[in-house]
Design a protein around this motif. Structure first.
Motif, mmCIF file in Angstrom:
data_model
loop_
_atom_site.group_PDB
_atom_site.id
_atom_site.type_symbol
_atom_site.label_atom_id
_atom_site.label_comp_id
_atom_site.label_asym_id
_atom_site.label_seq_id
_atom_site.Cartn_x
_atom_site.Cartn_y
_atom_site.Cartn_z
ATOM 1 N N THR A 228 0.798 -1.339 0.048
ATOM 2 C CA THR A 228 0.066 0.047 -0.173
ATOM 3 C C THR A 228 0.817 1.221 -0.004
ATOM 4 O OG1 THR A 228 -0.343 -0.072 2.276
ATOM 5 C CG2 THR A 228 -1.991 -1.008 1.223
ATOM 6 N N GLN A 229 1.905 1.193 -0.554
ATOM 7 C CA GLN A 229 2.652 2.533 -0.798
ATOM 8 C C GLN A 229 2.932 3.036 -1.961
ATOM 9 O OE1 GLN A 229 6.891 1.242 0.706
ATOM 10 N NE2 GLN A 229 7.273 0.055 -1.121
ATOM 11 N N PHE A 230 3.212 4.219 -1.988
ATOM 12 C CA PHE A 230 3.253 5.250 -3.371
ATOM 13 C C PHE A 230 4.835 5.834 -3.364
ATOM 14 C CE2 PHE A 230 -1.024 4.409 -2.973
ATOM 15 C CZ PHE A 230 -1.731 4.364 -4.230
ATOM 16 N N TRP A 231 5.370 6.118 -4.443
ATOM 17 C CA TRP A 231 6.250 7.041 -4.530
ATOM 18 C C TRP A 231 5.650 8.651 -4.221
ATOM 19 C CZ3 TRP A 231 11.194 5.628 -5.363
ATOM 20 C CH2 TRP A 231 11.644 4.314 -5.728
ATOM 21 N N GLY A 232 6.638 9.256 -3.393
ATOM 22 C CA GLY A 232 6.159 10.402 -2.832
ATOM 23 C C GLY A 232 5.735 11.636 -3.747
ATOM 24 N N ASP A 233 6.727 11.461 -4.943
ATOM 25 C CA ASP A 233 6.574 12.581 -5.927
ATOM 26 C C ASP A 233 7.108 13.989 -5.226
ATOM 27 O OD1 ASP A 233 6.508 14.030 -8.378
ATOM 28 O OD2 ASP A 233 4.606 12.653 -8.935
ATOM 29 N N ASN A 234 6.722 14.919 -5.824
ATOM 30 C CA ASN A 234 6.875 16.491 -5.144
ATOM 31 C C ASN A 234 5.855 17.377 -5.536
ATOM 32 O OD1 ASN A 234 8.384 18.748 -4.298
ATOM 33 N ND2 ASN A 234 10.169 17.997 -5.627
ATOM 34 N N GLN A 235 5.957 18.256 -4.773
ATOM 35 C CA GLN A 235 4.782 19.260 -4.891
ATOM 36 C C GLN A 235 4.654 19.469 -6.381
ATOM 37 O OE1 GLN A 235 4.039 18.765 -1.300
ATOM 38 N NE2 GLN A 235 2.929 20.456 -1.840
ATOM 39 N N TYR A 236 3.250 19.878 -6.794
ATOM 40 C CA TYR A 236 3.130 20.252 -8.037
ATOM 41 C C TYR A 236 3.603 21.799 -8.362
ATOM 42 C CZ TYR A 236 -0.158 16.482 -9.124
ATOM 43 O OH TYR A 236 -0.815 15.171 -9.201
ATOM 44 N N LEU A 237 4.163 21.915 -9.658
ATOM 45 C CA LEU A 237 4.280 23.312 -10.123
ATOM 46 C C LEU A 237 3.003 23.780 -10.263
ATOM 47 C CD1 LEU A 237 7.327 22.028 -12.348
ATOM 48 C CD2 LEU A 237 7.512 23.524 -10.209
ATOM 49 N N ASN A 238 3.171 25.239 -10.688
ATOM 50 C CA ASN A 238 1.690 25.894 -10.886
ATOM 51 C C ASN A 238 2.273 27.301 -11.697
ATOM 52 O OD1 ASN A 238 1.768 28.534 -9.266
ATOM 53 N ND2 ASN A 238 2.410 26.796 -7.749
ATOM 54 N N PHE A 239 1.293 27.618 -12.568
ATOM 55 C CA PHE A 239 1.347 29.229 -13.110
ATOM 56 C C PHE A 239 -0.080 29.493 -12.708
ATOM 57 C CE2 PHE A 239 0.198 26.621 -16.722
ATOM 58 C CZ PHE A 239 -0.742 27.227 -17.216
ATOM 59 N N ASP A 240 -0.239 30.973 -12.766
ATOM 60 C CA ASP A 240 -1.451 31.830 -12.763
ATOM 61 C C ASP A 240 -1.382 32.909 -13.799
ATOM 62 O OD1 ASP A 240 -3.782 32.889 -11.900
ATOM 63 O OD2 ASP A 240 -3.049 33.263 -9.835
ATOM 64 N N ASN A 241 -2.026 32.785 -14.873
ATOM 65 C CA ASN A 241 -2.338 33.659 -15.848
ATOM 66 C C ASN A 241 -3.760 33.978 -15.707
ATOM 67 O OD1 ASN A 241 -3.623 31.394 -17.054
ATOM 68 N ND2 ASN A 241 -2.482 31.659 -19.052
ATOM 69 N N SER A 242 -4.210 34.482 -14.629
ATOM 70 C CA SER A 242 -5.763 35.007 -14.269
ATOM 71 C C SER A 242 -5.698 36.322 -15.006
ATOM 72 C CB SER A 242 -5.887 35.108 -12.842
ATOM 73 O OG SER A 242 -6.176 33.833 -12.343
ATOM 74 N N ASP A 243 -4.482 37.160 -14.897
ATOM 75 C CA ASP A 243 -4.318 38.521 -15.543
ATOM 76 C C ASP A 243 -3.439 37.904 -16.842
ATOM 77 O OD1 ASP A 243 -3.608 40.713 -16.546
ATOM 78 O OD2 ASP A 243 -2.965 41.556 -14.681
ATOM 79 N N ILE A 244 -3.981 37.859 -18.021
ATOM 80 C CA ILE A 244 -3.659 37.328 -18.930
ATOM 81 C C ILE A 244 -2.492 38.012 -19.475
ATOM 82 C CG2 ILE A 244 -4.906 38.373 -20.935
ATOM 83 C CD1 ILE A 244 -4.108 34.644 -20.599
ATOM 84 N N ARG A 245 -2.224 39.165 -19.366
ATOM 85 C CA ARG A 245 -1.016 39.911 -19.750
ATOM 86 C C ARG A 245 0.194 40.142 -18.779
ATOM 87 N NH1 ARG A 245 -5.947 42.508 -21.140
ATOM 88 N NH2 ARG A 245 -6.387 42.492 -23.377
ATOM 89 N N GLN A 246 -0.108 39.634 -17.507
ATOM 90 C CA GLN A 246 0.921 40.052 -16.472
ATOM 91 C C GLN A 246 1.964 38.874 -16.383
ATOM 92 O OE1 GLN A 246 0.658 42.924 -14.538
ATOM 93 N NE2 GLN A 246 2.891 42.133 -13.804
ATOM 94 N N VAL A 247 3.176 39.480 -16.066
ATOM 95 C CA VAL A 247 4.216 38.369 -15.805
ATOM 96 C C VAL A 247 4.175 38.273 -14.288
ATOM 97 C CG1 VAL A 247 5.628 39.036 -17.980
ATOM 98 C CG2 VAL A 247 6.051 40.336 -15.657
ATOM 99 N N ASN A 248 4.850 37.069 -13.795
ATOM 100 C CA ASN A 248 4.849 36.852 -12.339
ATOM 101 C C ASN A 248 6.071 35.876 -12.329
ATOM 102 O OD1 ASN A 248 3.944 34.322 -12.937
ATOM 103 N ND2 ASN A 248 1.974 35.135 -12.738
ATOM 104 N N ASN A 249 6.185 35.278 -10.941
ATOM 105 C CA ASN A 249 7.186 34.361 -10.554
ATOM 106 C C ASN A 249 7.410 33.335 -11.346
ATOM 107 O OD1 ASN A 249 4.869 33.346 -9.573
ATOM 108 N ND2 ASN A 249 5.959 32.564 -7.678
#
Length: 417
Positions: A228-249
């Motif tokens: 009943t074990q799984f490989w832990g993997d890592n936190q998901y990456l993400n991006f947020d382009n809710s402001d479609i013209r804005q740059v961010n981290n």
């Protein structure tokens, strides 16, 4: 032999060949943002029997095409159920999806469709495994999604623990859980009760066919290590382009070319050889949204070509391929999501058309065509905050289908030793 008879025989043979195959999720190339949603955010495909759930998708042809739906029942092992449609569905197949709207004031035109079940024309009466198929006027399936309807007969308590195997102590997570049967009498429960275990609701890594380790009174106890074990993997990456013209981290640049938005993400270096760092994620979900709270994102959300660039580890095995995956594309390992090597830079690149919003994603590795979690692109860590779901099935000796009688959920942020 006439051509009509010939093609009828071919169709029958194909039906026989495919009947024993496990159904696979599917999405046509011109369909985007297809998935089960709850509260405008994607959700895992497990629903309590009788409660409503919704599938939404966008058709980039934007021509208000006719789409229909049907539900097909399956057994625990995803072989076709022997139940007749009338035994698990109230209503008729070939129902047309009637809730749809055209996009408004967007560069990319599309038609947004929404289907909620149960509805006044169609409902499912039994728990278990199902597929929802969306098909067009030519009976061509454009979307197929597996899902589970479960009863609330059993609540499954789960604990996430570190593995006892020191070799994987820092890279794997294991589950301990109990199936409490209580006072209800189940025929031969050691044989007739079975479980399915999911990490973040994913179909490509779920575990099944695990028997109880032992029993305590009427409780079935699962306290395995490896099983009943799984490989832990890592936190998901993400991006947020809710402001479609804005740059961010995460976003380095944006522009409009050829009448559509472009979103260029910063280069993602592999995190496999780095120290684990916690940051909140949505465990793979996507959340279409815009910064303008008065906009109706379902039809006013923009689409953008999102440019991914990935620098993999140097010690990957021969035959490794990389895909951008998440619930935004149902983790599909298709050419649309496969990264391609740029010989000049040595980096892997891909542009994928994605609806604007907050999107979790990861780089999935395959080796010789098979998902290889031991080679996870961003490593495996025991403290990754995955979520886990356990579904309990029961089929009595004389029953003709597998009921899903219980459900359990836990977040690995509560991991113990």
């Amino acid at each position: 032999m006439s051509l009509r008879v010939f093609f009828s025989i071919i169709a029958l043979l194909l039906m026989i060949v495919t009947r024993g195959q496990v159904p696979q999720n599917k999405t046509a190339d011109y369909i985007k943002s297809a998935g089960f949603v709850r509260g405008n955010q994607s959700t895992f495909p497990h629903f309590k029997l009788g409660e409503s759930f919704t599938l939404e998708f966008d058709d980039l042809y934007a021509d208000e095409g006719n789409y229909y739906y049907r539900v097909i029942a399956y057994n625990y092992d995803w072989s076709p159920s022997d139940l007749r449609k009338i035994e698990y569905v109230t209503g008729m197949d070939n129902q047309r999806i009637r809730t749809y709207e055209n996009s408004f004031n967007t560069l990319q035109d599309y038609t947004h469709y929404s289907l909620t079940l149960p509805n006044t024309q169609y409902s499912i009466t039994k728990s278990g495994n199902y597929t929802l198929e969306i098909y067009d006027d030519n009976n061509e399936v454009v979307i197929r999604r597996k899902f589970v309807l479960y009863e609330d007969a059993i609540n499954v308590p789960i604990q996430v623990k570190r593995t006892r195997n020191l070799e994987f102590y820092d890279t794997k997570q294991r589950l301990e859980f109990t199936v409490p049967l209580g006072d209800v009498e189940y025929q031969n429960p050691l044989k007739n009760i079975r479980v399915a275990i999911f990490q973040n609701g994913r179909w490509d890594t779920f575990l099944k066919d695990i028997t109880p380790q032992y029993t305590v009174a009427t409780d079935l106890v699962y306290k395995y290590d490896a099983e009943t074990q799984f490989w832990g993997d890592n936190q998901y990456l993400n991006f947020d382009n809710s402001d479609i013209r804005q740059v961010n981290n995460m976003i380095g640049a944006t522009n409009v070319t050829n009448g559509i938005y472009n979103t260029y993400l910063h280069i993602n270096d592999s995190r496999r050889d780095k120290t684990y760092t916690y940051f909140p994620d949505l465990n793979g979900h996507f959340y279409p949204r815009t910064i303008n709270k008065f906009k109706k994102v379902a039809i006013e959300g923009e689409y953008s070509w999102v440019y991914f660039t990935y620098s993999p580890p140097l010690d990957m095995p021969v035959g490794s391929d990389y895909y951008v995956t998440g619930m935004f594309n149902d983790y599909e390992l298709t050419a649309t999501n496969k990264l391609e090597l740029n010989d000049e830079t040595g980096l892997y690149e891909k542009a994928i058309l994605i609806k604007q919003g907050f999107t979790n994603f990861k780089y999935t590795v395959t080796v010789n065509g098979k998902v290889a979690p031991e080679w996870n692109a961003d490593g495996n860590f025991a403290f990754t905050t995955n979520t886990y779901q356990v579904i309990v099935y029961y089929r009595g000796t004389l029953d003709r289908y597998d009921r899903a009688i219980g459900y359990g959920f836990v977040n690995a942020q509560d991991i113990t030793y």
